[in-house]
Design a protein around this motif. Structure first.
Motif, PDB file in Angstrom:
ATOM      1  N   THR A 194     -44.584 -60.330-112.151  1.00 52.07           N
ATOM      2  CA  THR A 194     -43.909 -59.548-113.188  1.00 52.07           C
ATOM      3  C   THR A 194     -42.819 -58.664-112.595  1.00 52.07           C
ATOM      4  O   THR A 194     -41.906 -58.249-113.317  1.00 52.07           O
ATOM      5  CB  THR A 194     -44.906 -58.663-113.940  1.00 52.07           C
ATOM      6  OG1 THR A 194     -45.596 -57.828-113.002  1.00 52.07           O
ATOM      7  CG2 THR A 194     -45.902 -59.519-114.714  1.00 52.07           C
ATOM      8  N   MET A 195     -42.911 -58.377-111.294  1.00 49.86           N
ATOM      9  CA  MET A 195     -41.961 -57.458-110.681  1.00 49.86           C
ATOM     10  C   MET A 195     -41.456 -58.015-109.356  1.00 49.86           C
ATOM     11  O   MET A 195     -42.060 -58.915-108.766  1.00 49.86           O
ATOM     12  CB  MET A 195     -42.586 -56.082-110.482  1.00 49.86           C
ATOM     13  CG  MET A 195     -43.076 -55.474-111.790  1.00 49.86           C
ATOM     14  SD  MET A 195     -43.458 -53.729-111.706  1.00 49.86           S
ATOM     15  CE  MET A 195     -44.368 -53.555-113.257  1.00 49.86           C
ATOM     16  N   GLN A 230     -49.451 -51.030-110.404  1.00 49.54           N
ATOM     17  CA  GLN A 230     -48.533 -51.575-111.398  1.00 49.54           C
ATOM     18  C   GLN A 230     -48.763 -50.924-112.752  1.00 49.54           C
ATOM     19  O   GLN A 230     -49.881 -50.824-113.241  1.00 49.54           O
ATOM     20  CB  GLN A 230     -48.664 -53.091-111.494  1.00 49.54           C
ATOM     21  CG  GLN A 230     -50.037 -53.650-111.716  1.00 49.54           C
ATOM     22  CD  GLN A 230     -50.019 -55.165-111.796  1.00 49.54           C
ATOM     23  OE1 GLN A 230     -49.221 -55.762-112.530  1.00 49.54           O
ATOM     24  NE2 GLN A 230     -50.884 -55.807-111.021  1.00 49.54           N
ATOM     25  N   ASP A 289     -46.602 -50.618-116.787  1.00 55.37           N
ATOM     26  CA  ASP A 289     -45.910 -51.583-117.647  1.00 55.37           C
ATOM     27  C   ASP A 289     -44.464 -51.808-117.230  1.00 55.37           C
ATOM     28  O   ASP A 289     -43.965 -52.945-117.287  1.00 55.37           O
ATOM     29  CB  ASP A 289     -45.951 -51.112-119.109  1.00 55.37           C
ATOM     30  CG  ASP A 289     -47.337 -51.243-119.722  1.00 55.37           C
ATOM     31  OD1 ASP A 289     -48.158 -52.006-119.172  1.00 55.37           O
ATOM     32  OD2 ASP A 289     -47.594 -50.572-120.744  1.00 55.37           O
ATOM     33  N   ASN A 290     -43.784 -50.768-116.800  1.00 53.75           N
ATOM     34  CA  ASN A 290     -42.348 -50.872-116.552  1.00 53.75           C
ATOM     35  C   ASN A 290     -41.933 -50.584-115.111  1.00 53.75           C
ATOM     36  O   ASN A 290     -40.736 -50.518-114.821  1.00 53.75           O
ATOM     37  CB  ASN A 290     -41.584 -49.928-117.504  1.00 53.75           C
ATOM     38  CG  ASN A 290     -41.808 -50.285-118.956  1.00 53.75           C
ATOM     39  OD1 ASN A 290     -41.628 -51.438-119.360  1.00 53.75           O
ATOM     40  ND2 ASN A 290     -42.221 -49.301-119.754  1.00 53.75           N
ATOM     41  N   TRP A 291     -42.903 -50.395-114.236  1.00 46.92           N
ATOM     42  CA  TRP A 291     -42.588 -50.150-112.835  1.00 46.92           C
ATOM     43  C   TRP A 291     -43.852 -50.311-112.000  1.00 46.92           C
ATOM     44  O   TRP A 291     -44.962 -50.396-112.530  1.00 46.92           O
ATOM     45  CB  TRP A 291     -41.993 -48.749-112.628  1.00 46.92           C
ATOM     46  CG  TRP A 291     -42.912 -47.627-113.030  1.00 46.92           C
ATOM     47  CD1 TRP A 291     -43.167 -47.178-114.299  1.00 46.92           C
ATOM     48  CD2 TRP A 291     -43.738 -46.825-112.165  1.00 46.92           C
ATOM     49  NE1 TRP A 291     -44.084 -46.154-114.279  1.00 46.92           N
ATOM     50  CE2 TRP A 291     -44.448 -45.912-112.990  1.00 46.92           C
ATOM     51  CE3 TRP A 291     -43.923 -46.788-110.786  1.00 46.92           C
ATOM     52  CZ2 TRP A 291     -45.335 -44.974-112.468  1.00 46.92           C
ATOM     53  CZ3 TRP A 291     -44.811 -45.848-110.262  1.00 46.92           C
ATOM     54  CH2 TRP A 291     -45.504 -44.955-111.096  1.00 46.92           C
ATOM     55  N   PHE A 298     -39.456 -52.762-109.930  1.00 45.26           N
ATOM     56  CA  PHE A 298     -39.282 -52.855-111.365  1.00 45.26           C
ATOM     57  C   PHE A 298     -39.387 -54.302-111.833  1.00 45.26           C
ATOM     58  O   PHE A 298     -39.323 -55.230-111.021  1.00 45.26           O
ATOM     59  CB  PHE A 298     -37.928 -52.235-111.747  1.00 45.26           C
ATOM     60  CG  PHE A 298     -37.785 -50.826-111.265  1.00 45.26           C
ATOM     61  CD1 PHE A 298     -38.329 -49.777-111.979  1.00 45.26           C
ATOM     62  CD2 PHE A 298     -37.145 -50.545-110.056  1.00 45.26           C
ATOM     63  CE1 PHE A 298     -38.227 -48.468-111.521  1.00 45.26           C
ATOM     64  CE2 PHE A 298     -37.035 -49.250-109.582  1.00 45.26           C
ATOM     65  CZ  PHE A 298     -37.583 -48.200-110.325  1.00 45.26           C
ATOM     66  N   PRO A 299     -39.559 -54.517-113.163  1.00 45.86           N
ATOM     67  CA  PRO A 299     -39.718 -55.877-113.670  1.00 45.86           C
ATOM     68  C   PRO A 299     -38.574 -56.806-113.255  1.00 45.86           C
ATOM     69  O   PRO A 299     -37.418 -56.375-113.132  1.00 45.86           O
ATOM     70  CB  PRO A 299     -39.751 -55.673-115.190  1.00 45.86           C
ATOM     71  CG  PRO A 299     -40.320 -54.298-115.362  1.00 45.86           C
ATOM     72  CD  PRO A 299     -39.732 -53.512-114.226  1.00 45.86           C
ATOM     73  N   GLU A 314     -36.962 -59.040-114.849  1.00 49.17           N
ATOM     74  CA  GLU A 314     -35.858 -59.187-115.794  1.00 49.17           C
ATOM     75  C   GLU A 314     -34.964 -57.951-115.857  1.00 49.17           C
ATOM     76  O   GLU A 314     -33.856 -58.002-116.398  1.00 49.17           O
ATOM     77  CB  GLU A 314     -36.395 -59.509-117.193  1.00 49.17           C
ATOM     78  CG  GLU A 314     -37.238 -58.418-117.836  1.00 49.17           C
ATOM     79  CD  GLU A 314     -38.705 -58.495-117.464  1.00 49.17           C
ATOM     80  OE1 GLU A 314     -39.517 -57.800-118.114  1.00 49.17           O
ATOM     81  OE2 GLU A 314     -39.048 -59.243-116.529  1.00 49.17           O
ATOM     82  N   SER A 315     -35.426 -56.820-115.301  1.00 52.43           N
ATOM     83  CA  SER A 315     -34.638 -55.594-115.376  1.00 52.43           C
ATOM     84  C   SER A 315     -33.452 -55.612-114.432  1.00 52.43           C
ATOM     85  O   SER A 315     -32.463 -54.896-114.654  1.00 52.43           O
ATOM     86  CB  SER A 315     -35.511 -54.381-115.049  1.00 52.43           C
ATOM     87  OG  SER A 315     -35.810 -54.327-113.654  1.00 52.43           O
ATOM     88  N   LYS A 330     -33.180 -54.152-111.795  1.00 51.77           N
ATOM     89  CA  LYS A 330     -33.023 -52.848-111.157  1.00 51.77           C
ATOM     90  C   LYS A 330     -33.353 -52.937-109.678  1.00 51.77           C
ATOM     91  O   LYS A 330     -34.262 -53.660-109.277  1.00 51.77           O
ATOM     92  CB  LYS A 330     -33.943 -51.813-111.819  1.00 51.77           C
ATOM     93  CG  LYS A 330     -33.561 -51.434-113.239  1.00 51.77           C
ATOM     94  CD  LYS A 330     -34.526 -50.413-113.813  1.00 51.77           C
ATOM     95  CE  LYS A 330     -34.483 -49.098-113.062  1.00 51.77           C
ATOM     96  NZ  LYS A 330     -35.325 -48.052-113.709  1.00 51.77           N
ATOM     97  N   GLU A 370     -48.740 -42.443-118.626  1.00 51.44           N
ATOM     98  CA  GLU A 370     -48.829 -43.874-118.369  1.00 51.44           C
ATOM     99  C   GLU A 370     -50.135 -44.220-117.653  1.00 51.44           C
ATOM    100  O   GLU A 370     -50.602 -43.467-116.794  1.00 51.44           O
ATOM    101  CB  GLU A 370     -47.658 -44.344-117.509  1.00 51.44           C
ATOM    102  CG  GLU A 370     -46.299 -44.189-118.153  1.00 51.44           C
ATOM    103  CD  GLU A 370     -45.201 -44.708-117.246  1.00 51.44           C
ATOM    104  OE1 GLU A 370     -44.929 -45.917-117.268  1.00 51.44           O
ATOM    105  OE2 GLU A 370     -44.635 -43.894-116.493  1.00 51.44           O
TER     106      GLU A 370
END
Length: 364
Positions: A122-123, A208, A210-212, A235-236, A238-239, A241, A342
């Motif tokens: 995912t990341m 991990q 959800d977003n980082w 980070f994910p 698709e981001s 980043k 989070e």
């Protein structure tokens, strides 16, 4: 000897892929894989090791269920001539899509544990800073490693009961390392004064959300002086980043009264961009990976020659304090992790040997 890897345009030394750049028997390439449900009830850790200069490939799996039982299978084989097959008996490891998807499999066998689990990244992976140490003129360690987090999918079967693994309720982590490293199946002879430390701490975290995500690896002397540190916030995929490298981490853990295993606590991570990230950890499950061969257990040690082919397996009673004392050392502790509002999940590894006064330990 030519292997299928020699078809690719990626040679970096004047040799075929059946050899490495050094004749050091300590050369090791390993993968570690972790999958667990977010409640902490089921926890699988598996791995493979290749030792080119010892002519060995080995594999292991440890599956902890509800804190009550741990199923273990270990296997080893002669590496050559099947040097380009990542298979050891019923174990196999397959890269489906580089840095995106891998599959670990343990086929049906006589020891009651089998599985097929896919890791779906995912990341972005975190590439650690190289670990390098030279002691009295000899390179003792020269290792590179990367970590990655993702979701798990597939199934695990233990003693006839099948557990479904899915993206919603399961998380996964993995690493891949290679180079010259201490220990394993190479006997340490001629140890001189000063080579065994008075006290030492090793700590790794991979988390991990959800977003980082985050990971770090630190080694310290008993006085708290750093011997090695590497870490990052990632980070994910698709981001797109960029990773934020970490410049340091402050750990503050509590420990069980009976063994040197964390019972809670937290860390503060410092990013090179000036960020400060505070994570609290709450253990949910433990997998005792010494049973898989880390540092040796019941005659099996990673990288130890066990003959042309070897396999064994056994079940541990995790409710027996005597069993825990015997098998605990390098423990993978699966934790719920909180950062502000989070909630995430991940793994904490902690080894404290000898004295480390800050945590109340004053000797071996």
């Amino acid at each position: 000897m030519l292997t299928r890897y020699d078809e690719f345009l990626c040679h970096q030394i004047v040799a075929t892929f059946d050899s490495v750049e050094t004749s050091a028997r300590e050369w090791t390439e390993r993968v570690w894989f972790s999958a667990h449900d977010i409640t902490g009830k089921y926890y699988l850790v598996a791995g493979f090791g290749v030792y080119y200069n010892r002519n060995i490939m080995d594999a292991f799996a440890c599956f902890a269920v509800d804190g009550k039982a741990q199923y273990n299978v270990r296997a080893s084989r002669e590496l050559r001539p099947r040097i380009d097959e990542v298979k050891v008996g019923p174990f196999s490891y397959e890269v489906i899509e580089p840095l995106r998807k891998v599959r670990v499999t343990l086929a049906e066998n006589e020891y009651g544990l089998s599985y097929q689990v896919d890791f779906d990244a995912t990341m972005s992976p975190h590439e650690e800073e190289p670990q390098f140490a030279r002691v009295r003129g000899r390179v003792e360690e020269n290792v590179l490693r990367y970590f990655q987090v993702g979701r798990a999918a597939g199934w695990i079967k233990a003693e006839g009961e099948t557990f479904r693994v899915d993206h919603d309720g399961w998380r996964a982590e993995r690493d891949h390392s290679w180079g010259v490293r201490r220990g394993g199946g190479v006997p340490e002879t001629g140890v001189q004064p000063g080579e065994i430390p008075e006290g030492y701490l090793y700590n790794m975290i991979v988390a991990q959300f959800d977003n980082w995500g985050a990971t770090y690896h630190t080694r310290e002397t008993w006085e708290g002086k750093s011997r090695h540190f590497s870490g990052g916030l990632f980070f994910p995929l698709e981001s797109e980043k960029d990773e934020v490298r970490l410049t340091g981490a402050e750990h503050n853990f509590t420990f069980r009264p009976d063994i040197r295993q964390i019972s809670g606590g937290g860390v503060v991570l410092h990013g090179e961009d000036g960020s400060r990230v505070e994570i609290a950890v709450r253990p949910l499950s433990v997998c005792y990976i010494k049973a898989g061969g880390y540092f040796g257990y019941r005659g099996f040690t990673h990288g130890l020659w066990m003959g042309p082919y070897f396999i064994d397996g056994f079940k541990l009673d995790l409710t027996d304090p005597g069993v825990i004392r015997e098998v605990s050392f390098l423990d993978d502790v699966m934790c719920e992790m909180r950062c502000g509002n989070e909630t995430g999940y991940g793994i904490v590894e902690m080894v404290v040997v000898g004295k480390y006064p800050r945590y109340g330990y004053h000797g071996y």
